[in-house]
Design an enzyme around this catalytic site. Sequence first.
Site, PDB file in Angstrom:
ATOM      1  N   SER A   1      -8.118  -4.328   5.458  1.00 39.96           N
ATOM      2  CA  SER A   1      -8.637  -4.115   4.101  1.00 39.96           C
ATOM      3  C   SER A   1      -9.008  -5.428   3.386  1.00 39.96           C
ATOM      4  O   SER A   1      -8.644  -5.640   2.228  1.00 39.96           O
ATOM      5  CB  SER A   1      -7.635  -3.312   3.246  1.00 39.96           C
ATOM      6  OG  SER A   1      -7.362  -2.070   3.840  1.00 39.96           O
TER       7      SER A   1
ATOM      8  N   HIS B   1       2.557   3.361  -8.724  1.00 41.30           N
ATOM      9  CA  HIS B   1       2.351   1.939  -9.025  1.00 41.30           C
ATOM     10  C   HIS B   1       3.569   1.380  -9.746  1.00 41.30           C
ATOM     11  O   HIS B   1       4.030   0.284  -9.473  1.00 41.30           O
ATOM     12  CB  HIS B   1       1.095   1.754  -9.880  1.00 41.30           C
ATOM     13  CG  HIS B   1      -0.167   2.180  -9.183  1.00 41.30           C
ATOM     14  ND1 HIS B   1      -0.437   1.819  -7.884  1.00 41.30           N
ATOM     15  CD2 HIS B   1      -1.226   2.941  -9.595  1.00 41.30           C
ATOM     16  CE1 HIS B   1      -1.606   2.327  -7.535  1.00 41.30           C
ATOM     17  NE2 HIS B   1      -2.097   3.021  -8.550  1.00 41.30           N
TER      18      HIS B   1
ATOM     19  N   ASP C   1       0.819  -1.218   0.000  1.00 41.06           N
ATOM     20  CA  ASP C   1       0.000   0.000   0.000  1.00 41.06           C
ATOM     21  C   ASP C   1       0.855   1.272   0.000  1.00 41.06           C
ATOM     22  O   ASP C   1       1.989   1.263   0.468  1.00 41.06           O
ATOM     23  CB  ASP C   1      -0.904  -0.022   1.249  1.00 41.06           C
ATOM     24  CG  ASP C   1      -2.032   0.980   1.133  1.00 41.06           C
ATOM     25  OD1 ASP C   1      -2.387   1.363   0.004  1.00 41.06           O
ATOM     26  OD2 ASP C   1      -2.556   1.388   2.187  1.00 41.06           O
ATOM     27  N   GLY C   2       0.268   2.346  -0.522  1.00 41.83           N
ATOM     28  CA  GLY C   2       0.916   3.662  -0.431  1.00 41.83           C
ATOM     29  C   GLY C   2       1.501   4.169  -1.744  1.00 41.83           C
ATOM     30  O   GLY C   2       2.177   5.204  -1.758  1.00 41.83           O
TER      31      GLY C   2
ATOM     32  N   ARG D   1     -11.999   2.124  -8.228  1.00 46.46           N
ATOM     33  CA  ARG D   1     -11.091   3.206  -8.654  1.00 46.46           C
ATOM     34  C   ARG D   1     -11.391   3.623 -10.090  1.00 46.46           C
ATOM     35  O   ARG D   1     -12.012   2.853 -10.835  1.00 46.46           O
ATOM     36  CB  ARG D   1      -9.646   2.744  -8.519  1.00 46.46           C
ATOM     37  CG  ARG D   1      -9.320   2.455  -7.067  1.00 46.46           C
ATOM     38  CD  ARG D   1      -7.866   2.226  -6.870  1.00 46.46           C
ATOM     39  NE  ARG D   1      -7.610   1.965  -5.461  1.00 46.46           N
ATOM     40  CZ  ARG D   1      -6.433   2.038  -4.904  1.00 46.46           C
ATOM     41  NH1 ARG D   1      -5.390   2.368  -5.627  1.00 46.46           N
ATOM     42  NH2 ARG D   1      -6.281   1.786  -3.612  1.00 46.46           N
TER      43      ARG D   1
ATOM     44  N   LEU E   1      10.423 -20.492  -3.299  1.00 46.18           N
ATOM     45  CA  LEU E   1       9.363 -19.646  -2.737  1.00 46.18           C
ATOM     46  C   LEU E   1       8.051 -19.773  -3.516  1.00 46.18           C
ATOM     47  O   LEU E   1       8.045 -19.706  -4.746  1.00 46.18           O
ATOM     48  CB  LEU E   1       9.839 -18.184  -2.806  1.00 46.18           C
ATOM     49  CG  LEU E   1       8.838 -17.113  -2.380  1.00 46.18           C
ATOM     50  CD1 LEU E   1       8.696 -17.083  -0.864  1.00 46.18           C
ATOM     51  CD2 LEU E   1       9.274 -15.732  -2.882  1.00 46.18           C
TER      52      LEU E   1
HETATM   53  C1  IPE Z   1      -5.371  -2.638   0.045  1.00 53.21           C
HETATM   54  O1  IPE Z   1      -5.059  -1.306  -0.171  1.00 53.21           O
HETATM   55  C2  IPE Z   1      -5.356  -3.380  -1.264  1.00 53.21           C
HETATM   56  C3  IPE Z   1      -4.070  -3.508  -1.899  1.00 53.21           C
HETATM   57  C4  IPE Z   1      -2.932  -3.059  -1.469  1.00 53.21           C
HETATM   58  C5  IPE Z   1      -4.081  -4.207  -3.152  1.00 53.21           C
HETATM   59  P1  IPE Z   1      -6.195  -0.222  -0.410  1.00 53.21           P
HETATM   60  O2  IPE Z   1      -5.499   1.073  -0.585  1.00 53.21           O
HETATM   61  O3  IPE Z   1      -7.112  -0.640  -1.489  1.00 53.21           O
HETATM   62  O4  IPE Z   1      -6.995  -0.283   0.960  1.00 53.21           O
HETATM   63  P2  IPE Z   1      -7.809   0.834   1.730  1.00 53.21           P
HETATM   64  O5  IPE Z   1      -8.754   1.441   0.740  1.00 53.21           O
HETATM   65  O6  IPE Z   1      -6.813   1.844   2.207  1.00 53.21           O
HETATM   66  O7  IPE Z   1      -8.462   0.123   2.860  1.00 53.21           O
HETATM   67  C1  IPE Z   2      -1.539   0.257  -3.353  1.00 50.68           C
HETATM   68  O1  IPE Z   2      -1.346   1.607  -3.347  1.00 50.68           O
HETATM   69  C2  IPE Z   2      -1.844  -0.288  -4.715  1.00 50.68           C
HETATM   70  C3  IPE Z   2      -3.210  -0.821  -4.851  1.00 50.68           C
HETATM   71  C4  IPE Z   2      -4.149  -0.752  -3.963  1.00 50.68           C
HETATM   72  C5  IPE Z   2      -3.536  -1.490  -6.064  1.00 50.68           C
HETATM   73  P1  IPE Z   2      -2.551   2.631  -3.354  1.00 50.68           P
HETATM   74  O2  IPE Z   2      -2.932   2.906  -4.768  1.00 50.68           O
HETATM   75  O3  IPE Z   2      -3.658   2.171  -2.492  1.00 50.68           O
HETATM   76  O4  IPE Z   2      -1.868   3.914  -2.747  1.00 50.68           O
HETATM   77  P2  IPE Z   2      -2.472   4.906  -1.661  1.00 50.68           P
HETATM   78  O5  IPE Z   2      -2.921   4.078  -0.501  1.00 50.68           O
HETATM   79  O6  IPE Z   2      -3.617   5.615  -2.324  1.00 50.68           O
HETATM   80  O7  IPE Z   2      -1.347   5.810  -1.321  1.00 50.68           O
HETATM   81 MG    MG Z   3      -4.088   2.401  -0.507  1.00 52.46          MG
END
Ligand code: IPE
Ligand code: IPE
Ligand code: MG
Length: 270
Positions: free
Chosen positions: A219, A60, A43-44, A94, A154
């Site tokens: 999540s 990404h 995430d992030g 999204r 793995l």
């Molecule tokens: C969880 O992250 C899903 C993935 C990393 C693929 P999200 O960004 O979708 O989760 P929320 O919306 O913060 O809960």
């Molecule tokens: C994780 O990063 C990737 C996916 C959920 C596919 P995010 O796209 O959720 O990034 P943030 O959380 O908005 O920073």
């Molecule tokens: Mg996210």
Amino acid sequence: MYNRIARLWRQKESKDLDGADLEKLLAKIDRNRVPRHIAIIMDGNGRWANSRGLPRFFGHKAGVESLRDIVRACSEFKIQVLTVYAFSTENWKRPQEEVNVLMDLLVEYLYKEIDELCREGVKLNPIGKLDELPAGVIKALQMAVERSRTNEGLILNLALNYGGRTEIVEAVRNIASNVKKGILSIDQIDGNTISGYLYTSGQPDPDLLIRPSGDFRISNFLLWQLAYTEFWLTPVLWPDFRRVHLMRAIVDFQSRERRFGGLKKNNRTT
Ligand code: IPE
Ligand code: IPE
Ligand code: MG
């Protein structure tokens, strides 16, 4: 062009990332007690890009580099299973362009990485409602699964269109169907039965869950399997996450006492 910008950012920041003392961390890790199964919520990415004034897409793209590094590190540490959350059943909410970017990146990752993954002995195991993914993704996944089928290193569970609740619903349906067919009796159903009907059937539950980016939630990830998993949360954003962070997580994991509802060792009750 995108590649170049992402690379420039990484070069600029690589000093901080490599600054940590990998050797010291390595010395602290007990190779005989590494987690058998590590799960990561990647995430992030969006925040990483936005904080640099870039569109989310760059995050990404940069996140793929982290995945490469972490898969390699897990192989080296002889981790049995790595489960990475790449796309949730909720991520379809999204904007379409972002979904497309994520799917395209995934296809690109699979075709580009498959040789390297095979060299490392990685066995690719996609998990989730895969039949709902775009045809190009399904094709790339089939290719990668087929190419890596006999690898014995793995196991890389790639969670795609994955949702913990959907996984449990599917398991319940399959269990019910087998009860109806007389293959299974209701009295036989226990926790192990349910584990055996999940996508992760036959694998150990995660010992360690890592969530980067500072959010404190699951999540919809591995809801059943995380019952006694140790959590390691960090504000580091996924595109900045490297083996040094993984190693910190493992060191921390090894310092914990897992009680599974029991008592501490040598704890006097009277
Ligand atoms: C969880 O992250 C899903 C993935 C990393 C693929 P999200 O960004 O979708 O989760 P929320 O919306 O913060 O809960
Ligand atoms: C994780 O990063 C990737 C996916 C959920 C596919 P995010 O796209 O959720 O990034 P943030 O959380 O908005 O920073
Ligand atoms: Mg996210």
